[in-house]
Scaffold this motif. Structure first.
Motif, short mmCIF file in Angstrom:
data_model
loop_
_atom_site.label_atom_id
_atom_site.label_comp_id
_atom_site.label_asym_id
_atom_site.label_seq_id
_atom_site.Cartn_x
_atom_site.Cartn_y
_atom_site.Cartn_z
N ARG A 226 23.23 20.34 11.22
CA ARG A 226 23.76 21.40 10.34
C ARG A 226 22.71 22.07 9.39
O ARG A 226 21.77 21.30 8.99
N ASP A 228 22.83 23.28 6.36
CA ASP A 228 22.81 23.05 4.88
C ASP A 228 23.91 22.16 4.06
O ASP A 228 24.40 21.50 5.16
N VAL A 229 24.00 21.83 3.06
CA VAL A 229 24.67 20.71 2.45
C VAL A 229 26.18 20.93 2.77
O VAL A 229 26.84 20.16 3.21
N LYS A 230 26.48 22.25 2.30
CA LYS A 230 27.85 22.49 2.69
C LYS A 230 28.35 22.38 3.99
O LYS A 230 29.35 21.71 4.28
N ALA A 231 27.79 22.73 5.11
CA ALA A 231 28.10 22.46 6.43
C ALA A 231 28.09 20.99 6.66
O ALA A 231 28.90 20.74 7.68
N ALA A 233 28.28 18.59 4.86
CA ALA A 233 29.66 17.68 4.09
C ALA A 233 30.96 18.00 4.91
O ALA A 233 31.38 17.01 5.02
N ARG A 234 31.18 19.38 5.37
CA ARG A 234 32.10 19.76 6.12
C ARG A 234 32.15 19.01 7.48
O ARG A 234 33.19 18.24 7.81
N GLN A 235 31.32 18.91 8.12
CA GLN A 235 31.25 17.99 9.34
C GLN A 235 31.52 16.60 9.18
O GLN A 235 32.45 16.29 9.91
N THR A 317 25.31 12.90 1.21
CA THR A 317 26.26 13.92 1.69
C THR A 317 26.93 13.29 2.59
O THR A 317 28.29 13.27 2.80
N SER A 321 31.08 11.97 2.21
CA SER A 321 31.72 13.40 3.00
C SER A 321 32.71 12.22 3.74
O SER A 321 33.81 12.57 4.13
#
Length: 338
Positions: A226, A228-231, A233-235, A317, A321
């Motif tokens: 992924r 970036d951090v957001k992607a 974390a979602r994964q 992360t 997560s």
């Protein structure tokens, strides 16, 4: 000529190489799909290969690219996947395929040229129902390089061989997978309830039915992490959430490795809540932070400086997560009785 499976030591020119169906769940893969299919069709495999693309409702030109590939090569078939979900796509592609060996490949996977050949040889040699190899994470940007490092480290993902490598042998699960159709028929294919963790769940059912899942480190598939951090974390949030669903569905499938991230997250949350009244409680999150920094220094020694600086953030992360997803996984996601 002998029929599959025959001796893996038989000369290649006298061996019967079974036809293979490669099934690919495809969604928003306009950039990578053509290259991924080309690498499948260019395999150094002496037998026949067909490719079945199960295309979901994409936001880009994936459907047009898939149809153009199929129009140019009769070995490629396109089937619809209206739900856009991975297990539904895999089952649709398997149903449309013809052959007794089924290889699952992602729409952005880059296979080594001998991937299918090694898979068939391993199936014949071991008698396994499913063989698979290493999810070889490779990053381009500094953040992706940090994630790739974490995804191939025991600090990041535990000791699973398909992440960190190891010797060939029986395994709980493997990356992607090359299956005997008879095994998929025996267990009823992928369970479409599981939006994530469907590979682990089905491999569990294969093993419960008496089948063998085999890890073959020679089967390395490049994986792009992924960006970036957001992607990321979602994964990992969804990984944790759905691994809890698997645990509720199949009793006894959770071990300490899976419980470590939620336990760490819970401990840090309780410590932060208690810290206004008991300041020493901050030792818990502080100790975790120090451990992550130390672990990053140990595992990131070969990374460029920019990636090395991002590695502690990546580890935190992934852990937090996954742990939060596991802790908050709602019971309404439980699989209905079969």
């Amino acid at each position: 000529m002998k029929q599959f499976p025959d001796s893996p030591h038989a000369p290649a020119e006298t061996r019967a190489w079974p036809p293979i169906s490669v099934v690919m769940p495809v969604l928003n893969e306009e950039r990578h799909l053509r290259e991924a299919v080309d690498q499948v069709l260019a395999q150094s495999y002496p037998g026949e290969i067909e490719v079945v693309l199960a295309v979901g409702p994409s936001r880009d030109r994936t459907q047009e690219v898939a149809e153009a590939i199929a129009a140019a090569d009769p070995r490629v078939t396109v089937v619809p996947n209206p739900t856009g979900r991975t297990p539904n796509a895999l089952n649709a592609a398997i149903a449309a395929s013809r052959n007794g060996i089924i290889a699952r490949v992602d729409g952005h996977a880059m296979l080594p040229s001998d991937y299918l050949r090694v898979a068939v040889e391993t199936l014949a040699e071991t008698g396994a129902d499913n063989v698979g190899g290493v999810m070889a994470a490779e990053g381009v940007t500094p953040f992706e390089q940090a994630v790739a490092c974490a995804m191939t480290s025991k600090i990041g993902v535990g000791a699973a061989a398909f992440h960190v490598g190891g010797t060939a042998g029986p395994a709980d699960t493997v990356y992607l997978g090359v299956f005997r159709r008879s095994a998929l028929d025996r267990v009823g294919g992928y369970d479409e309830h599981f939006q994530r963790a469907q590979d682990w769940e089905m491999n569990h059912r294969i093993r419960q039915s008496g089948g063998l899942v085999w890890f073959q480190p020679r089967m390395r598939v490049s994986y792009r992490p992924r960006p970036d951090v957001k992607a990321l974390a979602r994964q990992y949030f969804h990984y944790g959430r759905w691994r809890r669903v698997v645990a509720r569905t199949h009793e006894g499938t959770i071990n300490l490795r899976y419980l470590a991230p939620p336990a760490a997250v819970l401990a840090m949350l309780l410590a932060l809540a208690a810290s206004p009244f008991f300041p020493l409680a901050l030792i818990v999150p502080g100790g975790y932070a120090l451990a992550i920094v130390a672990g990053s220094a140990l595992t990131g020694s070969g990374l460029p400086a920019a990636a090395k600086l991002r590695l502690p953030i990546v580890y935190a992360t992934m852990h937090c997560s996954w742990g939060w997803g596991f802790l908050t996984s709602p019971r309404k996601l439980a699989r209905p009785p079969r």
